[in-house]
Write an enzyme that holds these catalytic residues in place. Structure first.
Site, mmCIF file in Angstrom:
data_model
loop_
_atom_site.group_PDB
_atom_site.id
_atom_site.type_symbol
_atom_site.label_atom_id
_atom_site.label_comp_id
_atom_site.label_asym_id
_atom_site.label_seq_id
_atom_site.Cartn_x
_atom_site.Cartn_y
_atom_site.Cartn_z
ATOM 1 N N HIS A 1 -2.077 92.289 8.674
ATOM 2 C CA HIS A 1 -2.482 90.830 8.577
ATOM 3 C C HIS A 1 -1.351 89.965 8.465
ATOM 4 C CE1 HIS A 1 -1.950 91.498 4.652
ATOM 5 N NE2 HIS A 1 -2.891 92.561 4.437
ATOM 6 N N VAL B 1 0.349 86.731 0.435
ATOM 7 C CA VAL B 1 -0.122 85.674 1.414
ATOM 8 C C VAL B 1 -1.544 85.448 1.297
ATOM 9 C CG1 VAL B 1 -0.370 84.949 3.733
ATOM 10 C CG2 VAL B 1 1.945 86.164 3.123
ATOM 11 N N SER C 1 -5.702 91.255 2.822
ATOM 12 C CA SER C 1 -5.723 92.631 2.464
ATOM 13 C C SER C 1 -6.555 93.433 3.651
ATOM 14 C CB SER C 1 -6.740 93.091 1.167
ATOM 15 O OG SER C 1 -6.938 94.347 1.206
ATOM 16 N N SER C 2 -6.158 94.472 4.049
ATOM 17 C CA SER C 2 -6.583 95.211 5.182
ATOM 18 C C SER C 2 -8.259 95.466 4.815
ATOM 19 C CB SER C 2 -6.002 96.475 5.518
ATOM 20 O OG SER C 2 -4.670 96.435 5.560
ATOM 21 N N MET D 1 0.620 100.580 6.365
ATOM 22 C CA MET D 1 -0.240 101.823 6.887
ATOM 23 C C MET D 1 -1.319 101.090 8.035
ATOM 24 S SD MET D 1 -1.700 103.642 3.577
ATOM 25 C CE MET D 1 -2.813 102.652 2.931
ATOM 26 N N GLY D 2 -0.631 99.988 8.638
ATOM 27 C CA GLY D 2 -1.215 99.478 9.803
ATOM 28 C C GLY D 2 -2.358 98.346 9.400
ATOM 29 N N GLN E 1 2.886 99.097 -7.303
ATOM 30 C CA GLN E 1 3.687 99.934 -6.357
ATOM 31 C C GLN E 1 5.221 99.717 -6.462
ATOM 32 O OE1 GLN E 1 1.941 101.361 -2.337
ATOM 33 N NE2 GLN E 1 3.087 99.403 -1.610
ATOM 34 N N HIS F 1 1.423 91.245 6.025
ATOM 35 C CA HIS F 1 2.571 92.286 6.479
ATOM 36 C C HIS F 1 3.354 91.579 7.432
ATOM 37 C CE1 HIS F 1 -1.197 94.770 6.328
ATOM 38 N NE2 HIS F 1 -0.274 95.731 5.373
HETATM 39 O O1 PAF Z 1 1.410 99.587 0.773
HETATM 40 C C1 PAF Z 1 1.114 100.392 1.380
HETATM 41 O O2 PAF Z 1 0.492 99.779 2.750
HETATM 42 C C2 PAF Z 1 1.425 101.884 1.440
HETATM 43 O O3 PAF Z 1 1.230 102.307 -0.059
HETATM 44 C C3 PAF Z 1 2.820 102.110 2.013
HETATM 45 C C4 PAF Z 1 3.863 101.470 0.779
HETATM 46 C C5 PAF Z 1 2.889 101.697 3.224
HETATM 47 C C6 PAF Z 1 3.179 103.564 1.721
HETATM 48 O O4 PAF Z 1 2.038 104.404 2.501
#
Ligand code: PAF
Length: 300
Positions: A34, A185, A194-195, A30-31, A162, A37
């Protein structure tokens, strides 16, 4: 690196790659990227020929409007970070595609009607507290799977539940995609990246590593304490942190839950022996300074 906004552009690139027999790795995000990601993207770059990184703040997975509004949107910085990986990593991938659709592009017919159910794995922890969240995640992830047709898809273990939900989604829709869970990380002081961390005040940011420190201590306690005692200790330690430590005015941890669950079924265990092959995992959600932080610890 190439950036595309349109689903049709992504599909065209994917079709071309498929014709050449290339393997595609997908990193859904979701952008607000960090190092966590980036570690997923680096891994995907090593294991695939074409990597698709999606950057899309998915409105239908937010059950809280304020959380959606406050979610950081840093697309230019994100694209620079992704670009910076290309020299940094030894890649198998020849191509990296950043997919940055608008909400209308992702959901051209308006809010999707489909609803997913995952049974027991979504009935614990985040599930009841964020109604509709996992279904919203599943809708967007399936759409991304359809567009990117990946061989492998990469998800971070910080959002541990998730991963279980995506595993169940893949079983339901029968897509032969390899789910690749990647380790958390952490910052040097142990805080899981975390964002949401960027919303913490400096004082709260200083306090936040106590979450991981407490979980690490819990992992040691697990060698000689019962499950319920470890659970109680973690919740009490964080809830009373401000009483025994020097904290800025009014700052305190407010734990929402701490559960010790089987690593695959995510069902709470009452005894360490109840955990299956992959052991037990402790999952926590804690409020600090108006920010909801989550983290995990593995009990091996
Ligand atoms: O983990 C996330 O950032 C979101 O839940 C994902 C998997 C990109 C779906 O929007």
């Amino acid at each position: 690196m190439k950036q595309v906004n349109k689903a049709a552009e992504l599909t065209a690139a994917v079709e071309e790659a498929k014709k050449q027999g290339l393997e595609i790795g997908l990193v859904p995000t979701m952008g607000a990227l960090h190092e966590g990601h980036l570690s997923l993207i680096e891994r995907a770059l090593k294991e695939n020929d074409l990597v698709v990184v999606s950057l899309f703040v998915n409105p239908i997975q937010f059950n809280n409007k304020e959380d959606l509004e406050k979610y950081p949107r840093t697309i230019d910085a994100d694209l620079k970070l992704i670009e910076s990986l290309i020299g940094r990593t030894e890649c198998r991938a020849k191509e990296l595609l950043a997919f940055t659709p608008t909400v209308d592009e992702m959901y051209p017919d308006g809010e999707p009607k489909e609803v997913y159910h995952f049974g027991p794995v979504e009935e614990v922890m985040e599930g009841p507290r964020r109604p509709g969240h996992f279904s919203g995640v599943a809708v967007v992830v399936r759409r991304l799977f359809d567009l990117a047709q990946p061989k492998r898809a990469y998800f971070g273990e910080k959002d541990y539940q998730q991963i279980a939900v995506i595993r169940s989604l893949l079983a339901q829709i029968k897509y032969p995609i390899e789910l690749v869970p990647c380790p958390i990380v952490r910052a040097d002081d142990g805080l899981a990246l975390s964002s949401r961390n960027m919303r913490l005040s400096p004082a709260a940011r200083q306090m936040a590593p106590a979450i991981n420190a407490t979980l690490e201590q819990a992992a040691e306690m697990a060698e000689y304490e019962e499950v319920d005692d470890v659970k109680e200790w973690v919740l009490d330690t964080l809830a009373s942190w401000h009483e025994v430590n020097d904290c800025a005015d009014g700052l305190r941890f407010e734990p929402e839950y701490f559960e010790i669950v089987d690593a695959i079924t995510l069902q709470p265990i009452a005894d360490w022996d109840e955990a299956g092959e992959l052991g037990a995992v402790g999952c926590i959600a804690v409020w600090l300074d108006g920010v909801r932080l989550i983290d995990i610890v593995k009990f091996q």
